[in-house]
Design an enzyme around this catalytic site. Sequence first.
Site, short mmCIF file in Angstrom:
data_model
loop_
_atom_site.label_atom_id
_atom_site.label_comp_id
_atom_site.label_asym_id
_atom_site.label_seq_id
_atom_site.Cartn_x
_atom_site.Cartn_y
_atom_site.Cartn_z
N LYS A 70 0.85 -1.20 0.00
CA LYS A 70 0.00 0.00 0.00
C LYS A 70 0.88 1.24 0.00
O LYS A 70 1.91 1.27 0.67
CB LYS A 70 -0.92 0.02 1.23
CG LYS A 70 -1.75 1.29 1.36
CD LYS A 70 -2.59 1.30 2.63
CE LYS A 70 -3.33 2.63 2.76
NZ LYS A 70 -4.16 2.69 3.98
N GLU A 79 -9.59 10.99 12.81
CA GLU A 79 -8.82 9.77 13.10
C GLU A 79 -7.94 9.91 14.35
O GLU A 79 -6.97 10.67 14.35
CB GLU A 79 -7.95 9.39 11.90
CG GLU A 79 -7.24 8.06 12.08
CD GLU A 79 -6.66 7.54 10.79
OE1 GLU A 79 -6.11 6.42 10.80
OE2 GLU A 79 -6.75 8.23 9.76
#
Length: 386
Positions: free
Chosen positions: A134, A188
């Site tokens: 990723k 977050e």
Amino acid sequence: MPEQRAETPAANAGDLLAAYRPGDSFLASPAGVLHGTGTLAVLDRLDALSDALADAGPGAVALGAVPFDTSRPAHLVVPETVRTAPPLREGAAALSWRALRGEWTLTPDPAPAEHTAAVERAVKLMAEHPELRKVVLARRLRLEGGQDIDVPTVLGNLLRRDPDAHVFAVNLPERGAGTRTLIGASPELLVSRKGRDVLSNPLAGSAPRSADPTKDQVNAVELLTSAKDRHEHAVVVEGVADALAPYCERLTVPAEPELVKTATMWHLSTRVTGRLRDTDTPAHALAAALHPTPAVCGTPTTAAFDTIGAIESFDRGFYTGAVGHSDADGDGAWVVTIRCADVAGPALDLFAGGGIMPESDPEAELAETSAKLRTLLLALGVDRTA
């Protein structure tokens, strides 16, 4: 060092917002609101916080920001005075909304077509190097107006629109003349510590909100059932759990993600909870161990970081770093620095990124960054797509 003063708690978050001035530190979260003024000490490393907090007296609090590149200096402040208030919650509706006046010049970096080409390049690299699982690629959008940006107004707009987010405005080292501020509304939580209890709430996998309730629900369901987004999310949760495991005698990782929403986005969310082995491990040490997570960098970390450096056309600075606070007892909370802007005078840089996976679609990744940029664009009163 003189001891920090903790003033009488304010009746509500609105009082602290009214008192905020650029150069102060302001952090609002579902747990409460902090407002720091003045400066007892400025530090450039997280590992220097514990000693500075001990010098500032019992109950002292430090606030500040850490850049994406951990080899660069942080900007952490032990304020002279700290005021607190209860969480904003239902009081958000009472806050006024004011669009900033004037016309804006918008300059994307990279341009949209260049970003899709960057995504294609990252996908190709992952095909050639399967160990690279990723990579997070970002965009920067520079806005320039005819007068200095009214940071308190933008802060109030963010609080009103996203009262459950981690809303922040912290001072940064000056770049030229005048005050420089990192401002944003992050959904977050990187990590929080209260006593021996540890919480991290990684988000990965996103979809835009819609004003049409039916379409909005479709977007949420499609996100929750998306194989690509669930794979991306699992990679991030795995990285967070691996980083916290050495510090926790017990760690709980739910098997399935949940949906959470902000004013502009849906996200896949997992709440990872743990219990510390050693009560001498402060919140900022946990933040240092976690940062940068795969949610903002990729995995494996070193390979993803190097790939970002080779592909991205700009310096992230404090974007995708961490912003938060720690106290003298080691408790505190640090959030991932996303949905943010770096403000200096009449200009500000907005940022948004997305996790690129082997199966990523470049046009979809571009659309995701455009949706994320709307958090700050709308707080400025700019209803445009970038």
